[in-house]
Motif scaffolding. Structure first.
Motif, mmCIF file in Angstrom:
data_model
loop_
_atom_site.group_PDB
_atom_site.id
_atom_site.type_symbol
_atom_site.label_atom_id
_atom_site.label_comp_id
_atom_site.label_asym_id
_atom_site.label_seq_id
_atom_site.Cartn_x
_atom_site.Cartn_y
_atom_site.Cartn_z
ATOM 1 N N ALA A 1 -113.552 -56.721 34.166
ATOM 2 C CA ALA A 1 -112.720 -55.829 34.966
ATOM 3 C C ALA A 1 -111.258 -56.268 34.931
ATOM 4 O O ALA A 1 -110.356 -55.440 34.733
ATOM 5 C CB ALA A 1 -113.238 -55.786 36.400
ATOM 6 N N ILE B 1 -109.414 -48.121 33.879
ATOM 7 C CA ILE B 1 -108.837 -48.680 35.091
ATOM 8 C C ILE B 1 -109.716 -48.417 36.320
ATOM 9 O O ILE B 1 -110.017 -49.323 37.105
ATOM 10 C CB ILE B 1 -107.420 -48.123 35.327
ATOM 11 C CG1 ILE B 1 -106.498 -48.523 34.174
ATOM 12 C CG2 ILE B 1 -106.864 -48.644 36.649
ATOM 13 C CD1 ILE B 1 -106.275 -50.001 34.046
ATOM 14 N N ILE C 1 -108.160 -54.254 33.285
ATOM 15 C CA ILE C 1 -106.989 -53.857 34.077
ATOM 16 C C ILE C 1 -105.707 -54.348 33.417
ATOM 17 O O ILE C 1 -104.714 -53.615 33.335
ATOM 18 C CB ILE C 1 -107.112 -54.412 35.511
ATOM 19 C CG1 ILE C 1 -108.235 -53.684 36.268
ATOM 20 C CG2 ILE C 1 -105.791 -54.277 36.268
ATOM 21 C CD1 ILE C 1 -108.587 -54.296 37.596
ATOM 22 N N ARG D 1 -100.113 -56.585 36.694
ATOM 23 C CA ARG D 1 -101.328 -55.782 36.846
ATOM 24 C C ARG D 1 -102.470 -56.573 37.488
ATOM 25 O O ARG D 1 -103.431 -55.981 37.984
ATOM 26 C CB ARG D 1 -101.772 -55.262 35.480
ATOM 27 C CG ARG D 1 -100.789 -54.294 34.823
ATOM 28 C CD ARG D 1 -101.417 -53.585 33.635
ATOM 29 N NE ARG D 1 -100.405 -52.831 32.902
ATOM 30 C CZ ARG D 1 -99.830 -53.238 31.776
ATOM 31 N NH1 ARG D 1 -100.196 -54.396 31.246
ATOM 32 N NH2 ARG D 1 -98.917 -52.508 31.177
ATOM 33 N N PRO E 1 -105.636 -56.062 41.992
ATOM 34 C CA PRO E 1 -107.064 -56.373 42.167
ATOM 35 C C PRO E 1 -107.299 -57.708 42.873
ATOM 36 O O PRO E 1 -108.279 -57.861 43.603
ATOM 37 C CB PRO E 1 -107.610 -56.408 40.732
ATOM 38 C CG PRO E 1 -106.423 -56.625 39.859
ATOM 39 C CD PRO E 1 -105.279 -55.956 40.557
ATOM 40 N N TYR F 1 -111.619 -51.259 38.600
ATOM 41 C CA TYR F 1 -111.363 -51.487 40.026
ATOM 42 C C TYR F 1 -112.650 -51.362 40.841
ATOM 43 O O TYR F 1 -112.864 -52.103 41.810
ATOM 44 C CB TYR F 1 -110.302 -50.520 40.544
ATOM 45 C CG TYR F 1 -108.895 -51.064 40.434
ATOM 46 C CD1 TYR F 1 -108.388 -51.934 41.392
ATOM 47 C CD2 TYR F 1 -108.072 -50.717 39.367
ATOM 48 C CE1 TYR F 1 -107.104 -52.439 41.294
ATOM 49 C CE2 TYR F 1 -106.779 -51.224 39.251
ATOM 50 C CZ TYR F 1 -106.299 -52.085 40.218
ATOM 51 O OH TYR F 1 -105.038 -52.598 40.115
ATOM 52 N N ILE G 1 -106.902 -56.977 46.508
ATOM 53 C CA ILE G 1 -108.070 -56.232 46.985
ATOM 54 C C ILE G 1 -109.221 -57.191 47.279
ATOM 55 O O ILE G 1 -109.894 -57.095 48.314
ATOM 56 C CB ILE G 1 -108.493 -55.169 45.947
ATOM 57 C CG1 ILE G 1 -107.486 -54.013 45.935
ATOM 58 C CG2 ILE G 1 -109.903 -54.648 46.238
ATOM 59 C CD1 ILE G 1 -107.738 -52.991 44.855
ATOM 60 N N VAL H 1 -114.430 -54.593 40.578
ATOM 61 C CA VAL H 1 -113.820 -55.621 41.427
ATOM 62 C C VAL H 1 -114.313 -55.471 42.870
ATOM 63 O O VAL H 1 -114.689 -56.457 43.523
ATOM 64 C CB VAL H 1 -112.284 -55.537 41.367
ATOM 65 C CG1 VAL H 1 -111.646 -56.439 42.423
ATOM 66 C CG2 VAL H 1 -111.778 -55.923 39.978
#
Length: 564
Positions: A160, A170, A164, A213, A217, A174, A220, A177
């Protein structure tokens, strides 16, 4: 390279082989049902802590005064809050169905993640059967079931983040993740993954490499972990309730001991909850392969190979130094109670990823591609067989079975006897003490207990148990040290049995009976009404216990005593 039309490169054949292998893995659960073997240590013995009571999941996600307390009287409600996790959904099906579904779901997701990672980035020039078989070998490992995707999902998480960074798929990346974060343990792997990501981002910034980038994530994951593990942070930083973690002290070792017993052993054994079984095949292959790749300056994966090999050595070093006396003594004074050596939980997929890179390198460089590929398949299948022998295969023949451990019919008989012969007996109101067997078994059968396997609980309860066990600890120095320095198993220990209670047949063979040196008045003060003991207590009447019943079951020989 082989033509794309070869059978071992066609998706339908690869899918068929993988499906058959998964069916082989789940077969003992489908055929034997409750007569299957499921590991007890750090698994069945702590299901009450996870919210399993009376055979069902009864955990809560928010604290309240009316939250049921089933195993530790006086424990603040916030310690009984269940962590938000995907596997909790499966337990709504019942314990065994939920257990099996959990086993298959995280393994399927682990396979998909590793297959995508290998097939897209590291073995894309090889027939699909190679990443598929290597991914299956990895997911055949005996992962810790309660960890979910913690280890099995690391390749999915890696795929992942790489996707990303490369702006590929994408949305799917996500979602992976988020799924990993909700289906893994923060203190098991999550915190170490976040540390690793932090290092990657900082180094990328220093080296002026693109890293922006990776930040969303990572944030998150951090936010979701804080949300799902909020009760732990609330205990530590808001409620500020002292817990047993502050008193955890590991035994310190000399430099020579940590070098031989931990650093070198790291490469020749598998850690209990992070099995990789690399020592048989992957270790020699990795040593030879890493040397060969590092000698080729034109190899595209030279730097990555060095990083992966260096990471394994780093984990071995941290694992060893965590026990080194000067470092250990300093860390013990902090009394933080966090095991920072658990970077080793990240290493199992690294061994298999190294194997994939080495295989790809060997096929590209070899003039005898077909013999190399045949040898590679043989080695992968051999590694798969090793992993299967330590996981699903044991479920066919090993004992005791789940039905024997839980012994629901026997506990039903005892409940019926007490209801018929004990005035005022109320299963929902009484509390029992479990001697010489795991309290989680009684909890599974709907009995409230004094005692449980608790990785985290209020420190004052540890003091209560030390008061109860004072006489037992006086007879066993090892038990005293365990309760003082660790104590995650809050059991009513017998000094001779101690923690060795998971094989009842062996226990009865070596120890026909016990004496009770526990503080009986303190047990009564903590609302214990009966003691259930898997061995007869010779001095029961001398300490004020009244023998009530004896039930000889297939697995347990259970003796019931009433407290004064």
């Amino acid at each position: 390279m082989p033509d794309k039309l070869k059978w071992y490169d066609e998706p339908k054949w690869v899918f068929g082989i993988v499906s058959l292998m998964f069916l082989l893995f789940v077969m003992p659960y489908l055929v034997k049902g409750g007569d299957v073997w499921i590991g007890q240590f750090d698994n069945l013995d702590q299901i009450s802590y996870l919210g399993i009571f009376d055979g069902e999941f009864q955990g809560r996600f928010l604290p309240s005064d009316d939250m049921p307390e089933n195993y530790l009287p006086g424990m603040e409600p916030i310690f009984r809050v269940s962590i938000l996790s995907v596997q909790k959904l499966f337990w709504q099906l019942g314990f065994l169905p939920g257990y099996v579904v959990n086993e298959m779901v995280y393994r399927i997701l682990g396979f998909i993640g590793f297959y995508l990672l290998l097939g897209r980035f590291f073995m894309k020039e090889l027939p699909r059967i190679f990443p598929a078989l290597l991914a299956m070998s990895f997911v055949f490992l005996p992962f810790w079931p309660q960890g979910g995707l913690s280890i099995a999902g690391l390749p999915l998480l890696a795929w992942a983040f790489v996707s990303i960074q490369l702006k590929e798929r994408i949305l799917l990346a996500y979602l992976a993740v988020v799924l990993y974060t909700l289906y893994s343990g923060f203190f098991l792997t999550g915190i170490f993954v976040l540390m690793g990501l932090g290092v990657i981002i900082v180094l990328s910034a220093i080296l002026r490499k693109p890293f922006w980038r990776l930040i969303p994530p990572t944030l998150i994951m951090l936010i979701l972990y804080c949300a799902t593990y909020w009760s732990f942070f609330a205990i530590l930083f808001v409620e500020k309730i002292p817990s047993n973690r502050s008193e955890i002290l590991l035994a310190a070792k000399s430099l020579s001991d940590v070098f031989t017993d931990f650093f070198l052993a790291f490469f020749t054994t598998s850690q209990l909850h992070a099995h990789s079984f690399h020592q048989y095949i992957l270790l020699p292959v990795s040593v030879l392969g890493v040397i060969a790749i590092l000698r080729r300056k034109d190899s595209p994966y030279r730097m990555l190979t060095a990083i992966l090999a260096g990471f394994i050595v780093f984990c071995a070093l941290v694992f060893a130094l965590y026990r080194y006396q000067p470092i250990n003594d300093f860390y013990n004074r902090i009394r933080f109670g966090f095991d920072y050596s658990r970077f080793y939980f990240l290493t199992p997929p690294v061994w298999y990823l190294l194997a994939g890179i080495i295989l790809s390198f060997a096929v590209r460089r070899s003039s005898w591609k077909k013999p190399v590929m045949i040898l590679a398949i043989v080695l992968i299948l051999a590694q798969t067989g090793i992993n299967y022998a330590h996981s699903s295969l044991k479920a066919w023949y090993q004992e005791p079975t789940l039905n024997e451990v839980m012994s629901t019919e026997q506990f039903d008989r005892i409940e019926t006897f007490l209801s018929d012969n004990e005035d005022g007996f109320d299963k929902g109101a009484c509390r029992i003490g479990c001697v010489c067997f795991s309290p989680s078994v009684a909890n599974f059968n709907g009995f409230r207990t004094l005692g449980a396997y608790c990785p985290s609980y209020p420190l004052h309860l540890k003091e209560d148990f030390r008061e109860i066990l004072h006489g037992e600890m006086a007879r066993n120095r090892v038990l005293e040290v365990y309760m003082r320095k660790w104590g995650s198993q809050l059991y009513l220990f017998d000094d001779r049995v101690f923690i060795h209670m998971l094989d009842q047949r062996y226990l009865r063979k070596i120890l026909p009976s016990i004496t009770c040196e526990m503080n009986i008045p303190k047990l009564s003060d903590m609302d214990v009404d009966y003691l259930f003991s898997a061995l007869p207590i010779r001095n029961a009447t001398d300490v004020g216990l009244t023998p009530i019943a004896k039930d000889i079951g297939k697995y347990y020989h259970m003796y019931v005593y009433r407290l004064p």
